[in-house]
Motif scaffolding. Structure first.
Motif, PDB file in Angstrom:
ATOM      1  N   ASN A 115     -23.980  11.780-110.770  1.00 20.55           N
ATOM      2  CA  ASN A 115     -24.189  10.667-111.706  1.00 20.55           C
ATOM      3  C   ASN A 115     -24.361   9.345-110.973  1.00 20.55           C
ATOM      4  OD1 ASN A 115     -24.077  12.310-113.952  1.00 20.55           O
ATOM      5  ND2 ASN A 115     -21.883  12.025-114.223  1.00 20.55           N
ATOM      6  N   ALA A 116     -23.581   9.116-109.925  1.00 21.02           N
ATOM      7  CA  ALA A 116     -23.699   7.875-109.160  1.00 21.02           C
ATOM      8  C   ALA A 116     -25.072   7.773-108.499  1.00 21.02           C
ATOM      9  CB  ALA A 116     -22.589   7.796-108.113  1.00 21.02           C
ATOM     10  N   ALA A 117     -25.552   8.883-107.918  1.00 19.85           N
ATOM     11  CA  ALA A 117     -26.875   8.878-107.286  1.00 19.85           C
ATOM     12  C   ALA A 117     -27.962   8.628-108.328  1.00 19.85           C
ATOM     13  CB  ALA A 117     -27.130  10.203-106.566  1.00 19.85           C
ATOM     14  N   PHE A 118     -27.835   9.265-109.485  1.00 25.78           N
ATOM     15  CA  PHE A 118     -28.811   9.071-110.555  1.00 25.78           C
ATOM     16  C   PHE A 118     -28.874   7.606-110.981  1.00 25.78           C
ATOM     17  CE2 PHE A 118     -29.592   8.742-115.151  1.00 25.78           C
ATOM     18  CZ  PHE A 118     -30.902   9.186-115.186  1.00 25.78           C
ATOM     19  N   LYS A 119     -27.727   7.009-111.244  1.00 28.14           N
ATOM     20  CA  LYS A 119     -27.700   5.610-111.687  1.00 28.14           C
ATOM     21  C   LYS A 119     -28.225   4.672-110.604  1.00 28.14           C
ATOM     22  CE  LYS A 119     -23.905   4.357-113.826  1.00 28.14           C
ATOM     23  NZ  LYS A 119     -22.481   4.292-114.217  1.00 28.14           N
ATOM     24  N   ARG A 120     -27.808   4.900-109.363  1.00 27.85           N
ATOM     25  CA  ARG A 120     -28.223   4.030-108.262  1.00 27.85           C
ATOM     26  C   ARG A 120     -29.733   4.103-108.042  1.00 27.85           C
ATOM     27  NH1 ARG A 120     -25.265   6.229-104.794  1.00 27.85           N
ATOM     28  NH2 ARG A 120     -26.794   7.657-103.951  1.00 27.85           N
ATOM     29  N   GLU A 121     -30.303   5.297-108.096  1.00 27.36           N
ATOM     30  CA  GLU A 121     -31.707   5.489-107.755  1.00 27.36           C
ATOM     31  C   GLU A 121     -32.666   5.251-108.925  1.00 27.36           C
ATOM     32  OE1 GLU A 121     -32.079   9.240-105.753  1.00 27.36           O
ATOM     33  OE2 GLU A 121     -30.483   8.719-104.341  1.00 27.36           O
ATOM     34  N   THR A 122     -32.166   5.256-110.149  1.00 30.88           N
ATOM     35  CA  THR A 122     -33.060   4.995-111.281  1.00 30.88           C
ATOM     36  C   THR A 122     -32.929   3.572-111.800  1.00 30.88           C
ATOM     37  OG1 THR A 122     -31.461   5.902-112.848  1.00 30.88           O
ATOM     38  CG2 THR A 122     -33.196   7.383-112.055  1.00 30.88           C
ATOM     39  N   LEU A 123     -31.721   3.073-111.880  1.00 32.52           N
ATOM     40  CA  LEU A 123     -31.537   1.719-112.409  1.00 32.52           C
ATOM     41  C   LEU A 123     -31.909   0.646-111.392  1.00 32.52           C
ATOM     42  CD1 LEU A 123     -28.264   2.100-114.462  1.00 32.52           C
ATOM     43  CD2 LEU A 123     -30.558   1.674-115.327  1.00 32.52           C
ATOM     44  N   LYS A 124     -31.636   0.890-110.136  1.00 32.96           N
ATOM     45  CA  LYS A 124     -31.998  -0.040-109.050  1.00 32.96           C
ATOM     46  C   LYS A 124     -31.541  -1.471-109.349  1.00 32.96           C
ATOM     47  CE  LYS A 124     -35.825   2.818-107.736  1.00 32.96           C
ATOM     48  NZ  LYS A 124     -37.179   3.144-108.056  1.00 32.96           N
ATOM     49  N   GLY A 125     -30.273  -1.610-109.725  1.00 27.70           N
ATOM     50  CA  GLY A 125     -29.698  -2.928-109.940  1.00 27.70           C
ATOM     51  C   GLY A 125     -29.797  -3.457-111.358  1.00 27.70           C
ATOM     52  N   ARG A 126     -30.569  -2.809-112.225  1.00 27.15           N
ATOM     53  CA  ARG A 126     -30.673  -3.255-113.617  1.00 27.15           C
ATOM     54  C   ARG A 126     -29.434  -2.821-114.394  1.00 27.15           C
ATOM     55  NH1 ARG A 126     -35.963  -0.388-115.570  1.00 27.15           N
ATOM     56  NH2 ARG A 126     -34.946   1.245-114.393  1.00 27.15           N
ATOM     57  N   LYS A 127     -29.203  -3.409-115.530  1.00 27.55           N
ATOM     58  CA  LYS A 127     -28.082  -3.045-116.399  1.00 27.55           C
ATOM     59  C   LYS A 127     -28.409  -1.825-117.258  1.00 27.55           C
ATOM     60  CE  LYS A 127     -25.234  -6.600-115.736  1.00 27.55           C
ATOM     61  NZ  LYS A 127     -23.983  -6.445-115.109  1.00 27.55           N
ATOM     62  N   GLY A 128     -29.677  -1.622-117.585  1.00 26.62           N
ATOM     63  CA  GLY A 128     -30.070  -0.508-118.435  1.00 26.62           C
ATOM     64  C   GLY A 128     -31.578  -0.451-118.573  1.00 26.62           C
ATOM     65  N   TRP A 129     -32.032   0.427-119.447  1.00 32.13           N
ATOM     66  CA  TRP A 129     -33.452   0.578-119.703  1.00 32.13           C
ATOM     67  C   TRP A 129     -33.835  -0.207-120.961  1.00 32.13           C
ATOM     68  CZ3 TRP A 129     -30.404   4.575-117.935  1.00 32.13           C
ATOM     69  CH2 TRP A 129     -30.789   5.143-116.723  1.00 32.13           C
ATOM     70  N   SER A 130     -35.080  -0.565-121.070  1.00 35.02           N
ATOM     71  CA  SER A 130     -35.524  -1.344-122.227  1.00 35.02           C
ATOM     72  C   SER A 130     -35.717  -0.487-123.474  1.00 35.02           C
ATOM     73  CB  SER A 130     -36.820  -2.087-121.902  1.00 35.02           C
ATOM     74  OG  SER A 130     -37.837  -1.157-121.590  1.00 35.02           O
ATOM     75  N   SER A 131     -35.901   0.828-123.275  1.00 35.79           N
ATOM     76  CA  SER A 131     -36.075   1.716-124.428  1.00 35.79           C
ATOM     77  C   SER A 131     -35.595   3.121-124.063  1.00 35.79           C
ATOM     78  CB  SER A 131     -37.546   1.784-124.842  1.00 35.79           C
ATOM     79  OG  SER A 131     -38.311   2.432-123.836  1.00 35.79           O
ATOM     80  N   GLU A 132     -35.377   3.915-125.087  1.00 33.18           N
ATOM     81  CA  GLU A 132     -34.968   5.301-124.859  1.00 33.18           C
ATOM     82  C   GLU A 132     -36.083   6.067-124.142  1.00 33.18           C
ATOM     83  OE1 GLU A 132     -33.840   9.344-127.320  1.00 33.18           O
ATOM     84  OE2 GLU A 132     -33.744   7.425-128.354  1.00 33.18           O
ATOM     85  N   ARG A 133     -37.321   5.786-124.515  1.00 35.55           N
ATOM     86  CA  ARG A 133     -38.459   6.459-123.879  1.00 35.55           C
ATOM     87  C   ARG A 133     -38.492   6.185-122.376  1.00 35.55           C
ATOM     88  NH1 ARG A 133     -43.777   6.044-122.381  1.00 35.55           N
ATOM     89  NH2 ARG A 133     -45.109   7.773-122.997  1.00 35.55           N
ATOM     90  N   GLU A 134     -38.289   4.922-121.993  1.00 37.94           N
ATOM     91  CA  GLU A 134     -38.279   4.570-120.579  1.00 37.94           C
ATOM     92  C   GLU A 134     -37.137   5.281-119.847  1.00 37.94           C
ATOM     93  OE1 GLU A 134     -37.775   0.723-117.620  1.00 37.94           O
ATOM     94  OE2 GLU A 134     -37.691   0.416-119.785  1.00 37.94           O
ATOM     95  N   ALA A 135     -35.977   5.372-120.487  1.00 40.84           N
ATOM     96  CA  ALA A 135     -34.839   6.062-119.883  1.00 40.84           C
ATOM     97  C   ALA A 135     -35.147   7.548-119.682  1.00 40.84           C
ATOM     98  CB  ALA A 135     -33.600   5.888-120.748  1.00 40.84           C
TER      99      ALA A 135
END
Length: 80
Positions: free
Chosen positions: A17-37
């Motif tokens: 989970n930590a690797a997923f969050k670090r490598e997908t969010l790249k410093g952002r707080k979240g995604w702008s939409s469910e589709r983008e996530a």
């Protein structure tokens, strides 16, 4: 807290989970939409299983590692 290697030991899941969050969010707080996530998750999982190398697998990605295990098991079965 559970004992090591018990069902309560979730270190592997936490690391994933930590690797997923670090490598997908790249410093952002979240995604702008469910589709983008969902798209980011799909892209990352495809990379994780097909191209991303893992030290535990001898610097191979999971799919080639498992294919090599299957080939070795088949060769051992035929030899017996």
């Amino acid at each position: 807290m559970g004992a090591i290697r018990s069902s309560a030991d979730n270190a592997a899941a936490e690391s994933f989970n930590a690797a997923f969050k670090r490598e997908t969010l790249k410093g952002r707080k979240g995604w702008s939409s469910e589709r983008e996530a969902r798209l980011d998750a799909f892209r990352w999982l495809t990379l994780y299983h097909t191209r991303r190398r893992h030290s535990r697998f001898g610097q191979r990605s999971p799919i080639p590692y498992e294919n090599a295990l299957r080939a070795a098991a088949t060769a051992l079965t035929q030899a017996a």
